[in-house]
Design a protein around this motif. Structure first.
Motif, PDB file in Angstrom:
ATOM      1  N   GLY A 151      54.508  44.743  36.827  1.00 35.44           N
ATOM      2  CA  GLY A 151      54.336  43.967  35.606  1.00 35.44           C
ATOM      3  C   GLY A 151      55.371  44.366  34.563  1.00 35.44           C
ATOM      4  N   LEU A 152      55.552  43.510  33.615  1.00 36.33           N
ATOM      5  CA  LEU A 152      56.515  43.756  32.549  1.00 36.33           C
ATOM      6  C   LEU A 152      55.789  44.290  31.328  1.00 36.33           C
ATOM      7  N   PRO A 153      56.351  45.092  30.530  1.00 37.60           N
ATOM      8  CA  PRO A 153      57.662  45.720  30.602  1.00 37.60           C
ATOM      9  C   PRO A 153      57.629  47.146  31.144  1.00 37.60           C
ATOM     10  N   LEU A 154      56.447  47.658  31.454  1.00 35.77           N
ATOM     11  CA  LEU A 154      56.353  49.073  31.817  1.00 35.77           C
ATOM     12  C   LEU A 154      56.415  49.347  33.308  1.00 35.77           C
ATOM     13  N   GLY A 155      56.460  48.340  34.134  1.00 33.42           N
ATOM     14  CA  GLY A 155      56.566  48.577  35.571  1.00 33.42           C
ATOM     15  C   GLY A 155      55.288  48.203  36.288  1.00 33.42           C
ATOM     16  N   ILE A 156      54.712  49.138  36.962  1.00 34.36           N
ATOM     17  CA  ILE A 156      53.565  48.861  37.827  1.00 34.36           C
ATOM     18  C   ILE A 156      52.317  48.568  37.005  1.00 34.36           C
ATOM     19  N   SER A 157      51.673  47.462  37.320  1.00 32.66           N
ATOM     20  CA  SER A 157      50.419  47.185  36.647  1.00 32.66           C
ATOM     21  C   SER A 157      49.237  47.507  37.549  1.00 32.66           C
ATOM     22  N   ARG A 158      49.412  47.374  38.878  1.00 30.25           N
ATOM     23  CA  ARG A 158      48.344  47.781  39.800  1.00 30.25           C
ATOM     24  C   ARG A 158      48.865  47.833  41.226  1.00 30.25           C
ATOM     25  N   SER A 159      48.156  48.601  42.038  1.00 29.97           N
ATOM     26  CA  SER A 159      48.425  48.635  43.469  1.00 29.97           C
ATOM     27  C   SER A 159      47.093  48.607  44.180  1.00 29.97           C
ATOM     28  N   GLY A 160      47.109  48.213  45.426  1.00 34.78           N
ATOM     29  CA  GLY A 160      45.852  48.132  46.166  1.00 34.78           C
ATOM     30  C   GLY A 160      46.063  47.513  47.528  1.00 34.78           C
ATOM     31  N   VAL A 161      45.027  46.847  47.993  1.00 34.01           N
ATOM     32  CA  VAL A 161      45.033  46.198  49.306  1.00 34.01           C
ATOM     33  C   VAL A 161      45.286  44.710  49.096  1.00 34.01           C
ATOM     34  N   TYR A 162      46.186  44.167  49.906  1.00 26.60           N
ATOM     35  CA  TYR A 162      46.484  42.742  49.809  1.00 26.60           C
ATOM     36  C   TYR A 162      45.440  41.987  50.626  1.00 26.60           C
ATOM     37  N   ARG A 163      44.670  41.132  49.978  1.00 26.91           N
ATOM     38  CA  ARG A 163      43.542  40.445  50.611  1.00 26.91           C
ATOM     39  C   ARG A 163      43.921  39.093  51.219  1.00 26.91           C
ATOM     40  N   GLY A 164      45.183  38.793  51.291  1.00 33.41           N
ATOM     41  CA  GLY A 164      45.627  37.538  51.891  1.00 33.41           C
ATOM     42  C   GLY A 164      46.494  37.805  53.109  1.00 33.41           C
ATOM     43  N   ASP A 165      47.075  36.756  53.645  1.00 34.54           N
ATOM     44  CA  ASP A 165      47.992  36.877  54.776  1.00 34.54           C
ATOM     45  C   ASP A 165      49.370  37.219  54.226  1.00 34.54           C
ATOM     46  N   PRO A 166      49.905  38.406  54.572  1.00 32.48           N
ATOM     47  CA  PRO A 166      51.198  38.802  54.013  1.00 32.48           C
ATOM     48  C   PRO A 166      52.361  37.920  54.466  1.00 32.48           C
ATOM     49  N   ARG A 167      52.138  37.079  55.485  1.00 31.60           N
ATOM     50  CA  ARG A 167      53.220  36.212  55.961  1.00 31.60           C
ATOM     51  C   ARG A 167      53.226  34.860  55.252  1.00 31.60           C
ATOM     52  N   SER A 168      52.173  34.570  54.473  1.00 31.00           N
ATOM     53  CA  SER A 168      52.144  33.293  53.748  1.00 31.00           C
ATOM     54  C   SER A 168      52.618  33.516  52.314  1.00 31.00           C
ATOM     55  N   ALA A 169      52.513  32.494  51.494  1.00 34.45           N
ATOM     56  CA  ALA A 169      52.967  32.591  50.097  1.00 34.45           C
ATOM     57  C   ALA A 169      52.237  33.735  49.393  1.00 34.45           C
ATOM     58  N   LEU A 170      52.997  34.568  48.687  1.00 33.76           N
ATOM     59  CA  LEU A 170      52.435  35.743  48.027  1.00 33.76           C
ATOM     60  C   LEU A 170      51.810  35.373  46.687  1.00 33.76           C
ATOM     61  N   SER A 171      50.707  36.038  46.363  1.00 39.10           N
ATOM     62  CA  SER A 171      50.023  35.844  45.088  1.00 39.10           C
ATOM     63  C   SER A 171      49.515  37.183  44.584  1.00 39.10           C
ATOM     64  N   SER A 172      49.874  37.532  43.355  1.00 33.06           N
ATOM     65  CA  SER A 172      49.427  38.814  42.796  1.00 33.06           C
ATOM     66  C   SER A 172      47.910  38.847  42.608  1.00 33.06           C
ATOM     67  N   ALA A 173      47.250  37.698  42.552  1.00 32.12           N
ATOM     68  CA  ALA A 173      45.796  37.659  42.429  1.00 32.12           C
ATOM     69  C   ALA A 173      45.124  38.230  43.688  1.00 32.12           C
ATOM     70  N   LEU A 174      45.840  38.249  44.815  1.00 29.53           N
ATOM     71  CA  LEU A 174      45.271  38.766  46.062  1.00 29.53           C
ATOM     72  C   LEU A 174      45.467  40.262  46.218  1.00 29.53           C
ATOM     73  N   CYS A 175      46.112  40.905  45.266  1.00 33.62           N
ATOM     74  CA  CYS A 175      46.297  42.354  45.282  1.00 33.62           C
ATOM     75  C   CYS A 175      45.103  42.976  44.566  1.00 33.62           C
ATOM     76  N   GLN A 176      44.165  43.474  45.338  1.00 33.03           N
ATOM     77  CA  GLN A 176      42.911  44.000  44.796  1.00 33.03           C
ATOM     78  C   GLN A 176      42.835  45.518  44.982  1.00 33.03           C
ATOM     79  N   PRO A 177      42.133  46.205  44.073  1.00 33.15           N
ATOM     80  CA  PRO A 177      41.979  47.668  44.240  1.00 33.15           C
ATOM     81  C   PRO A 177      41.354  47.989  45.590  1.00 33.15           C
ATOM     82  N   SER A 178      41.776  49.092  46.185  1.00 30.87           N
ATOM     83  CA  SER A 178      41.221  49.471  47.487  1.00 30.87           C
ATOM     84  C   SER A 178      39.802  49.971  47.309  1.00 30.87           C
ATOM     85  N   ASP A 179      39.004  49.840  48.362  1.00 32.54           N
ATOM     86  CA  ASP A 179      37.594  50.240  48.328  1.00 32.54           C
ATOM     87  C   ASP A 179      37.430  51.738  48.341  1.00 32.54           C
ATOM     88  N   ALA A 180      38.421  52.442  48.904  1.00 30.49           N
ATOM     89  CA  ALA A 180      38.280  53.896  49.049  1.00 30.49           C
ATOM     90  C   ALA A 180      38.669  54.628  47.790  1.00 30.49           C
TER      91      ALA A 180
END
Length: 175
Positions: free
Chosen positions: A146-175
Motif C-alpha cells: 500500500g501507499l505510501p508506507l509500503g506493506i499494508s498486509r500479508s496473508g493467505v491468498y483466497r483466490g486462484d493465483p493464476r486468475s486475475a489478482l485482487s487485493s481483497a482476496l489477500c486475507q490474514p492467515s488462520d494460524a
C-alpha cells in the motif's frame, strides 16, 4: 503337590503380543498426526519468500532515504532486481533473491508496475499485490503493498493465483 498359583493370581504385566499391537497402533496414529515433511518444506519456502519480498521492499525504502535520492526496484521471478528501464537508479542494497539458494519452484505473480519507485524520504510511490505460490502446495501467500508506507498486509491468498489478482482476496492467515 500342584500349585494353584496360576488360577488364583494371574501374572502381572502385558504379553508380547499386546505390547506389539499397542506400539503398532501408536505408530499409525503418529504418522497421521504429523504432516508430511514435503508439505512443511513447501510452506517454509513460501514463508521465506514472503519475508524476502518484505525485506527487499524495506531495503529499497531505506536506501532511498539513506542516499537521499529516489530509486527503484523491479520484481522478477527471482526476487527484487535492478530496474531494466526507467530514469531512476537501482536502490543500493535492495536486490533480494526470492529463494535463499538454488532454483526454487516458486511461482510469483503481481500487478505491480515494471519498477517500484521510492522517494527520497523513503515513501513507496507504487503499490499493488504480490502472490507467491508453489505448484505442489494448496495455499498461496500474498503481500499487499500500500501507499505510501509500503506493506499494508500479508496473508493467505483466497483466490486462484493464476486468475486475475485482487487485493481483497489477500486475507490474514488462520494460524
Amino acid at each position: 503337590m500342584r500349585s494353584g498359583w496360576s488360577r488364583r493370581n494371574p501374572p502381572n504385566g502385558f504379553s508380547l503380543v499386546e505390547c506389539l499391537v499397542v506400539v503398532a497402533l501408536l505408530g499409525i496414529l503418529a504418522t497421521l498426526a504429523i504432516p508430511s515433511s514435503s508439505a512443511v518444506q513447501r510452506r517454509l519456502e513460501l514463508d521465506s519468500a514472503l519475508r524476502r519480498l518484505r525485506v527487499g521492499l524495506d531495503r529499497g525504502r531505506m536506501a532511498a532515504e539513506r542516499d537521499r535520492q529516489p530509486c527503484a526496484l523491479e520484481l522478477s521471478a527471482n526476487g527484487w532486481q535492478p530496474p531494466l528501464a526507467g530514469d531512476l537508479p537501482a536502490c543500493r542494497g535492495g536486490m533480494t533473491p526470492l529463494v535463499e539458494t538454488g532454483e526454487g519452484e516458486l511461482e510469483l505473480r503481481s500487478n505491480l508496475p515494471d519498477a517500484v519507485r521510492f522517494s527520497t524520504n523513503g515513501l513507496v510511490l507504487d503499490g499493488g499485490l504480490v502472490v507467491v505460490s508453489h505448484p505442489s502446495h494448496a495455499q498461496a501467500l500474498c503481500l499487499v503493498i500500500g501507499l505510501p508506507l509500503g506493506i499494508s498486509r500479508s496473508g493467505v491468498y483466497r483466490g486462484d493465483p493464476r486468475s486475475a489478482l485482487s487485493s481483497a482476496l489477500c486475507q490474514p492467515s488462520d494460524a
